[in-house]
Design an enzyme around this catalytic site. Structure first.
Site, PDB file in Angstrom:
ATOM      1  N   HIS A  91      97.632  -3.119 115.932  1.00  0.00           N
ATOM      2  CA  HIS A  91      98.272  -2.378 114.842  1.00  0.00           C
ATOM      3  C   HIS A  91      98.605  -3.320 113.697  1.00  0.00           C
ATOM      4  O   HIS A  91      98.717  -4.530 113.892  1.00  0.00           O
ATOM      5  CB  HIS A  91      99.541  -1.692 115.347  1.00  0.00           C
ATOM      6  CG  HIS A  91      99.272  -0.628 116.351  1.00  0.00           C
ATOM      7  ND1 HIS A  91      99.128  -0.901 117.702  1.00  0.00           N
ATOM      8  CD2 HIS A  91      99.078   0.709 116.207  1.00  0.00           C
ATOM      9  CE1 HIS A  91      98.866   0.227 118.343  1.00  0.00           C
ATOM     10  NE2 HIS A  91      98.841   1.223 117.462  1.00  0.00           N
ATOM     11  N   ARG A 124     101.463  -7.815 108.899  1.00  0.00           N
ATOM     12  CA  ARG A 124     101.336  -8.448 110.217  1.00  0.00           C
ATOM     13  C   ARG A 124     100.329  -7.642 111.027  1.00  0.00           C
ATOM     14  O   ARG A 124     100.610  -6.555 111.493  1.00  0.00           O
ATOM     15  CB  ARG A 124     102.680  -8.475 110.945  1.00  0.00           C
ATOM     16  CG  ARG A 124     102.566  -8.955 112.396  1.00  0.00           C
ATOM     17  CD  ARG A 124     103.923  -9.107 113.058  1.00  0.00           C
ATOM     18  NE  ARG A 124     104.740  -7.918 113.008  1.00  0.00           N
ATOM     19  CZ  ARG A 124     104.876  -7.031 113.998  1.00  0.00           C
ATOM     20  NH1 ARG A 124     104.222  -7.195 115.141  1.00  0.00           N
ATOM     21  NH2 ARG A 124     105.670  -5.979 113.845  1.00  0.00           N
ATOM     22  N   TYR A 125      99.139  -8.215 111.167  1.00  0.00           N
ATOM     23  CA  TYR A 125      98.130  -7.627 112.037  1.00  0.00           C
ATOM     24  C   TYR A 125      98.427  -8.124 113.444  1.00  0.00           C
ATOM     25  O   TYR A 125      98.191  -9.290 113.764  1.00  0.00           O
ATOM     26  CB  TYR A 125      96.723  -8.029 111.597  1.00  0.00           C
ATOM     27  CG  TYR A 125      96.268  -7.336 110.340  1.00  0.00           C
ATOM     28  CD1 TYR A 125      95.511  -6.171 110.414  1.00  0.00           C
ATOM     29  CD2 TYR A 125      96.612  -7.828 109.088  1.00  0.00           C
ATOM     30  CE1 TYR A 125      95.099  -5.514 109.256  1.00  0.00           C
ATOM     31  CE2 TYR A 125      96.206  -7.177 107.926  1.00  0.00           C
ATOM     32  CZ  TYR A 125      95.451  -6.024 108.018  1.00  0.00           C
ATOM     33  OH  TYR A 125      95.054  -5.380 106.874  1.00  0.00           O
ATOM     34  N   CYS A 126      98.988  -7.261 114.268  1.00  0.00           N
ATOM     35  CA  CYS A 126      99.379  -7.590 115.637  1.00  0.00           C
ATOM     36  C   CYS A 126      98.223  -7.165 116.542  1.00  0.00           C
ATOM     37  O   CYS A 126      97.989  -5.972 116.744  1.00  0.00           O
ATOM     38  CB  CYS A 126     100.666  -6.843 115.975  1.00  0.00           C
ATOM     39  SG  CYS A 126     101.374  -7.284 117.546  1.00  0.00           S
ATOM     40  N   ILE A 127      97.494  -8.145 117.071  1.00  0.00           N
ATOM     41  CA  ILE A 127      96.200  -7.892 117.700  1.00  0.00           C
ATOM     42  C   ILE A 127      96.214  -8.305 119.175  1.00  0.00           C
ATOM     43  O   ILE A 127      96.772  -9.334 119.540  1.00  0.00           O
ATOM     44  CB  ILE A 127      95.098  -8.668 116.946  1.00  0.00           C
ATOM     45  CG1 ILE A 127      95.127  -8.346 115.441  1.00  0.00           C
ATOM     46  CG2 ILE A 127      93.732  -8.391 117.543  1.00  0.00           C
ATOM     47  CD1 ILE A 127      94.873  -6.892 115.088  1.00  0.00           C
TER      48      ILE A 127
END
EC number: 1.8.4.12
Length: 143
Positions: A102, A114-117
């Site tokens: 997300h 913040r690309y939380c991968i």
């Protein structure tokens, strides 16, 4: 062309399959890349498409790999996710259609994102292996 579900089940670990195909989430702090410090490229575990650079990775304190931006904004697709009684923005790879994680509007500058991968959706290619693995055209990201 994306491999069939049967092919993906053979090729991926159960966790990789759950995360990328069933929109699962791996545990924080107990995943492969949350604390990875080497320079390199993060690519889709399914399609190999380049997604994120270590130059845009930072420690968000969440226990998942976090990035301020994708390598190519056209390489990802964002979708509204209304699961878990909240509204979030899901991030998927464009070609592989893999669930990656997300994106949140609480990241550092310059993007504020913040690309939380999920690590399980990624394969890490160290900068010294980029040319050999067919990503030489992206070496400029590390110069």
């Amino acid at each position: 062309m994306k491999p069939s579900r049967e092919e993906l089940k053979k090729r991926l670990t159960p966790l990789q399959y759950d995360v990328t195909q069933e929109e699962g989430t791996e545990p924080p702090f107990r995943n492969e890349y949350w604390d990875e410090k080497r320079e390199g490229l993060y690519v889709d575990i399914v399609s190999g498409e380049p997604l994120f650079s270590s130059r845009d990775k930072y420690d968000s304190g969440t226990g998942w790999p976090s990035f301020t931006r994708p390598v190519d904004p056209q390489g990802i697709v964002e979708r509204v996710d209304r699961k878990l009684f909240t509204t979030r923005t899901e991030v998927r790879s464009r070609n592989g259609d893999s669930h990656l994680g997300h994106v949140f509007p609480d990241g550092p500058q310059p993007t504020g994102l913040r690309y939380c991968i999920n690590s399980a959706a990624l394969r890490f290619v160290p900068v010294e292996d980029l040319e050999q693995q067919g990503y030489g055209h992206l070496l400029h990201l590390f110069q």
